[in-house]
Enzyme design. Structure first.
Site, PDB file in Angstrom:
ATOM      1  N   ARG A  83      -0.547  -9.033  12.928  1.00 51.67           N
ATOM      2  CA  ARG A  83      -1.226  -7.979  12.166  1.00 51.67           C
ATOM      3  C   ARG A  83      -2.119  -8.577  11.077  1.00 51.67           C
ATOM      4  O   ARG A  83      -3.188  -8.041  10.784  1.00 51.67           O
ATOM      5  CB  ARG A  83      -0.203  -7.025  11.547  1.00 51.67           C
ATOM      6  N   ARG A  86      11.136  -1.726  10.785  1.00 48.95           N
ATOM      7  CA  ARG A  86      10.130  -1.314  11.760  1.00 48.95           C
ATOM      8  C   ARG A  86       9.881  -2.449  12.752  1.00 48.95           C
ATOM      9  O   ARG A  86       9.874  -3.609  12.365  1.00 48.95           O
ATOM     10  CB  ARG A  86       8.812  -0.987  11.045  1.00 48.95           C
ATOM     11  N   LYS A  91       0.832  -1.212   0.000  1.00 47.84           N
ATOM     12  CA  LYS A  91       0.000   0.000   0.000  1.00 47.84           C
ATOM     13  C   LYS A  91       0.868   1.264   0.000  1.00 47.84           C
ATOM     14  O   LYS A  91       0.634   2.171  -0.785  1.00 47.84           O
ATOM     15  CB  LYS A  91      -0.907   0.043   1.245  1.00 47.84           C
ATOM     16  N   ARG A 109      11.331  -5.898   4.649  1.00 46.63           N
ATOM     17  CA  ARG A 109      11.119  -4.471   4.362  1.00 46.63           C
ATOM     18  C   ARG A 109      12.043  -3.598   5.222  1.00 46.63           C
ATOM     19  O   ARG A 109      12.268  -3.866   6.383  1.00 46.63           O
ATOM     20  CB  ARG A 109       9.669  -4.121   4.662  1.00 46.63           C
ATOM     21  N   ARG A 140      -9.701   1.160   8.817  1.00 51.23           N
ATOM     22  CA  ARG A 140      -9.285  -0.205   9.132  1.00 51.23           C
ATOM     23  C   ARG A 140     -10.339  -0.943   9.946  1.00 51.23           C
ATOM     24  O   ARG A 140     -10.173  -2.113  10.242  1.00 51.23           O
ATOM     25  CB  ARG A 140      -8.001  -0.154   9.944  1.00 51.23           C
TER      26      ARG A 140
END
Ligand code: AMP
Length: 212
Positions: A166, A155, A13, A122, A88
């Site tokens: 998540r 992160r 995203k 990531r 969300r």
């Protein structure tokens, strides 16, 4: 033009939002980035949501909606914006509906195991929010942001255990919004398994078909 980029965590995203934001000249409004900045700046909001973020849970609707309202009231949002990571929950979607009309929801569809691989590899720039991946999109110099030269970080919420949590939260609380927007005729599915450019091309095509 008001768009929502929708999809599970690590579906791409943020990467796509940055591209579309540049192409259409509308800001990317990413609740995750706003929250992480609040945590880094140790604002009252940041202190409240730090542990929520670290555990991959969702922040409370009232605080998140307030954050969005303040952000989209800024002058750079007057010609539209691209929501990334919001709404969300059904509660957030209902609040958004009271605030404004959305033109299109781009729903990125990706296999969950690929998502875990993407998230764990990531790396993000703590300064300018640029996003890289150690395998799929490495920076020119290892560990260094190409745009501003800062050291890239992983992160905390991209660690494997948190990523799986998540995804579970996404399935329970966020995935039901897909049907909600599909029934309104506002949602288009985007195959997110391809490369960055292939995914972007599908989005640009879908945006070009928005009925005026
Ligand atoms: P993201 O960068 O969009 O993956 O968001 C990172 C984290 O911020 C999430 O795991 C949540 O803890 C929090 N967060 C971001 N957006 C929202 C939202 N719309 N509602 C609740 N929590 C959010």
């Amino acid at each position: 033009m008001k768009l929502i980029i929708f999809g599970p965590p690590s579906a791409g995203k943020g990467t796509q939002a940055q591209k579309l934001s540049k192409k259409y000249g509308i800001p990317q409004v990413a609740t995750g980035d706003l929250l992480r900045k609040a945590v880094a700046d140790k604002t009252p909001l940041g202190l409240k949501v730090k542990s929520v973020l670290d555990q991959g849970r969702l922040g409370p609707d009232n605080l998140i909606v307030q954050l969005i309202k303040e952000r989209v009231a800024k002058p750079d949002c007057k010609n539209g914006y691209l929501l990334d990571g919001f709404p969300r929950t059904m509660g957030q979607a209902k609040e958004l509906e009271k605030m404004t009309d959305i033109d299109l929801v781009l729903n990125i569809v990706v296999d969950f195991e690929l998502l875990v691989e993407r998230a764990v590899g990531r790396r993000t720039c703590p300064k300018c929010s640029a996003v890289y991946h150690i395998k799929f999109n490495p920076p020119m110099n290892e560990g260094e942001c190409e745009k501003c030269g800062s050291r890239l970080i992983q992160r905390d919420d991209d660690k494997e255990e948190t990523v799986r949590n998540r995804l579970k939260v996404y399935m329970e609380q966020t995935a039901p919004l897909i049907d909600y927007y599909r029934k309104k005729g506002k949602l288009v599915d985007i195959d997110g398994s391809g490369g960055i450019e292939a995914v972007a091309a599908q989005m640009i095509k879908a945006i070009s078909l928005i009925k005026k």
